[in-house]
Design an enzyme around this catalytic site. Structure first.
Site, PDB file in Angstrom:
ATOM      1  N   GLU A 136       1.057  -1.268  -0.280  1.00  0.00           N
ATOM      2  CA  GLU A 136      -0.046   0.382  -0.136  1.00  0.00           C
ATOM      3  C   GLU A 136       1.050   1.178   0.029  1.00  0.00           C
ATOM      4  OE1 GLU A 136      -3.286   1.776   2.822  1.00  0.00           O
ATOM      5  OE2 GLU A 136      -3.142   0.082   3.379  1.00  0.00           O
ATOM      6  N   LYS A 155      -9.115   3.222  -2.652  1.00  0.00           N
ATOM      7  CA  LYS A 155      -9.546   3.234  -1.361  1.00  0.00           C
ATOM      8  C   LYS A 155     -11.181   2.726  -0.892  1.00  0.00           C
ATOM      9  CE  LYS A 155      -7.061   1.449   3.309  1.00  0.00           C
ATOM     10  NZ  LYS A 155      -5.552   1.317   3.545  1.00  0.00           N
ATOM     11  N   CYS A 191      -5.861  -3.366   1.887  1.00  0.00           N
ATOM     12  CA  CYS A 191      -5.573  -3.815   3.645  1.00  0.00           C
ATOM     13  C   CYS A 191      -6.815  -3.620   4.332  1.00  0.00           C
ATOM     14  CB  CYS A 191      -4.884  -2.377   3.547  1.00  0.00           C
ATOM     15  SG  CYS A 191      -3.873  -2.698   5.998  1.00  0.00           S
ATOM     16  N   SER A 216      21.449  -1.318  33.622  1.00  0.00           N
ATOM     17  CA  SER A 216      21.512  -0.851  35.269  1.00  0.00           C
ATOM     18  C   SER A 216      21.578  -2.183  35.960  1.00  0.00           C
ATOM     19  CB  SER A 216      19.783  -0.610  35.219  1.00  0.00           C
ATOM     20  OG  SER A 216      18.932  -1.207  34.944  1.00  0.00           O
TER      21      SER A 216
END
Length: 705
Positions: free
Chosen positions: A45, A114, A175, A357
């Site tokens: 896309e 789309k 999509c 750490s």
């Protein structure tokens, strides 16, 4: 008569607004597809401009440069004799659409806009685009002159149509349309479309891959047909990582699976499939065929081209494959590592700086960098020249070839243990041992002189000297002294990121990595502008539970025994004075809740969309065997009070890899106010009333018994 078709789909690592790079990757994918005999190529896309352009879609430049790239594609000999399906934004009658542009031999066949836009969670497509709402209708689109000069076409069809080639029929989805309740592929399949395509811009979330695969296989199980899915892959400029998983399916089975995570910028999948298998599969589904007689037809664009060859009798067809999924721990080891690689090479920095750490979170971040180094070495070993060139640029050594991940890690990762008088020897040793085992360049320093200097300035001005609670100070003094330590570590992290390579005679600067997990961010269990403030954070979207599972995977898969001690030690900030040399505070005691509980609160708050009262109601049943109603109420109130008090910290959260659906990322995913009434008076009163009713009912039941 030809009936076997070879089709190609791909996953491309496109980059927002990198028109030159995007063009080259598209051309390379078409070249590979053609070399494998494909006569149709599908791309991701909005691949021409890159999916993540966001508000740049408003700019006319984005439209202009997209058409310039389209012109270059149309004019290239690489695109001849193959139907090319590319994605780009198109303005039609002053309205912007997210489109597929399908062309063949310098002629545009169809522009397909789309019809269902993604507009939830991280997606905001309705902000920039308008959905095409005219089902099964097309209009004339007047081409820009630069395209007319190439195609010799003045107008082309624009809208909801399908392509009718000499041997089959092809229809497009984009999509989100696959995810909608009434996907276009249903009616297209009923109308005789045999090949469905889906161009996606779908990003990674832990445990999401199966959803995509299930949707594609189910689409072709119910309706028959061939389904191609293309997707973007990689980081195209922000918090998301697009995770490939390109695929080709037919009649409910997968015939080609693309990788979910890799450092290859261009990945092409092809399959040779028999159209007669689609026709015979559909023939015996009588309910489908009955529905097909009632479906409204799609406009068909006729194409004088065939996907099959006349003589294909001896052409072998592809065989079905079983989809291989990664475990969540494997996803963490691969996805964020690939995201870091894209950030590193595209930001043109010389490596990473990580405050280490000795705890699980920073250790997990270090392991993700080490995993990235392993993937880079593997890619170079497999012959990936782009990765090799990028590595040589990063380390500024043109003859360097990475073979040992530890050696590469030593060149691009600097770790630093920033000790204070409140640090234990155990965490110092654990940090040093892990650094040795992954090969990072490790620095040990003490922040006490800087802390004393800053607190000294305050004492000089005010005449007051704050004390830790352990030394008789108030909670305000105690918290302020903890925060000074944390913030000085951030200042030192940026100083060393900018100048530590300079001090060693090496060019460049380092990206500072943060390592606050999603649960701590949700609760605000971090100091604003401490080491959680960094350039990027690979674990900011990952839960503590998943991180611990990932660290366990690293012990086994990467042979890093130092992680065993880190995993078994209690999580602690080490900001309060030690008690006889031992750690006196732990994270879960400080927070007043466990990390496991935090994950539950996070999912209910965001995914289940529960406010305080709804969360209380849900947890009453979920925790009925371990907590009384009063205890549930107290836990929910404690969480929401702390969440509301600290929500302001989310506005400054370091950009983090998005991996979890309950991420509190304030930038685009989780939009909330950051000034709350932290007492939640109305909501908490509703909970209290419910608790009182339940307690009264329980008292009554006991009295009867």
């Amino acid at each position: 008569m030809g009936r076997k078709v070879t089709v190609a789909t791909c996953a491309l690592n496109q980059w927002a607004l990198d028109f030159e790079g995007n063009l080259q990757r598209i051309l390379k994918s078409i070249e590979i597809a053609k070399s494998r005999g494909a006569r149709y190529r599908l791309g991701p896309e909005l691949e021409i401009c890159g999916y993540g352009c966001w508000d740049h879609y408003y700019e006319s430049d984005t439209l202009l440069h997209s058409f310039q790239v389209l012109a270059a594609l149309l004019d290239s000999p690489v695109t001849q004799d193959i139907i090319c399906d590319v994605g780009m934004p198109v303005m039609h009658r002053n309205v912007r659409y997210n489109c597929r542009v399908i062309f063949l031999n310098r002629r545009i066949l169809l522009i397909r806009p789309k019809m269902a836009l993604a507009n939830e969670a991280n997606y905001r497509e309705l902000r920039w685009f308008t959905p095409w709402c005219r089902s099964r209708q097309i209009e004339e689109y007047f081409l820009p002159r630069m395209i007319q000069d190439l195609t010799k076409q003045e107008t082309v069809p624009f809208g909801d149509a399908v392509l009718a080639t000499e041997d089959t029929c092809i229809g497009s989805e984009i999509c989100e349309e696959l995810w909608t309740p009434r996907s276009p592929h249903v009616d297209m399949g009923l109308d005789g479309v045999e090949i469905m395509t889906n161009a996606s811009g779908s990003h990674h979330v832990l445990r999401k891959a199966h959803a995509r695969v299930d949707l594609v296989t189910m689409a072709t199980t119910k309706n028959g047909g061939i389904y191609l899915l293309a997707n973007q892959k990689g980081c195209d400029g922000d918090r998301l990582y697009y995770d490939g998983c390109a695929m080709i399916a037919m009649n409910g089975s997968i015939f080609a699976q693309g990788s979910q995570f890799s450092l290859d910028d261009v990945e092409v999948l092809t399959a040779t499939l028999d159209l007669e298998d689609v026709r015979s599969y559909r023939a015996e589904i009588s309910s489908r065929n009955l529905a097909a007689t009632r479906v409204s037809p799609y406009p068909r664009v006729k194409v004088d081209f065939a996907l099959s060859c006349h003589e294909d009798l001896l052409e072998p067809v592809s065989e079905p494959v079983a989809w291989k999924y990664h475990s969540p721990e494997e996803e963490i080891s691969l996805g964020p590592a690939c995201w870091l690689w894209d950030f590193l090479r595209r930001s043109q920095q010389a490596g990473f700086f990580l405050p280490l750490s000795g705890g699980v979170d920073s250790a997990a971040t270090a392991c993700i960098v080490y995993s990235m180094c392993r993937q880079v070495c593997q890619a170079v070993k497999s012959g990936n020249q782009e990765v090799l060139a990028d590595v040589q640029t990063i380390v500024n050594e043109i003859s360097y070839t990475p073979e040992d991940p530890r050696d590469l890690c030593g060149r691009i990762l600097t770790t630093c243990y920033m000790a204070s008088e409140n640090s234990s020897q155990e965490t110092r040793n654990r940090a040093r041992e892990l650094a040795q085992q992954i090969g990072s360049h490790h620095i040990g320093l003490n922040i006490d002189p800087a802390v004393k200097a800053v607190v000294g300035i305050f004492s000089l001005v005010t005449g007051k000297s704050p004390l830790f609670a352990a030394h008789g100070g108030s909670s305000r003094e105690n918290l302020a002294l903890q925060n000074v330590q944390a913030r000085i570590r951030m200042v030192l992290a940026y100083l060393f990121a900018q100048l530590s390579l300079w001090s060693r005679g090496i060019r460049g600067g380092l990206l500072v990595l943060g390592s606050a997990n999603v649960d701590e961010s949700l609760l605000g269990y971090l100091t604003k502008y401490d080491c959680s403030s960094a350039d990027i954070n690979p674990i900011g979207g990952i839960s503590k539970t998943d991180l611990r599972a990932f660290v366990q995977l690293c012990i086994e898969r990467f042979q890093l025994p130092a992680l065993q001690g880190i995993l078994s030690a209690p999580a602690t900030a080490e900001l309060e004075p030690l008690d006889d040399g031992q750690v006196s505070q732990t994270d879960e005691e400080d927070m007043g809740m466990t990390y496991e509980e935090l994950s539950v609160y996070g999912r209910l708050r965001k995914v289940a969309k529960a406010g305080p009262y709804s969360m209380f109601c849900k947890l009453l049943t979920l925790w009925r065997n371990v907590c009384s109603p009063r205890q549930v109420a107290d836990k929910v109130k404690r969480f929401f009070s702390k969440y509301a008090m600290n929500r302001h910290k989310m506005t400054t959260l370091t950009p983090a890899y998005h991996a979890e659906n309950y991420s509190p990322d304030d930038n685009r995913f989780d939009l909330r106010p950051f000034l709350y009434n932290t007492g939640w008076p109305w909501q908490f009163r509703c909970i209290e009333n419910q608790v009182l009713q339940l307690e009264a009912a329980e008292q009554q039941r006991l009295a009867v018994d």
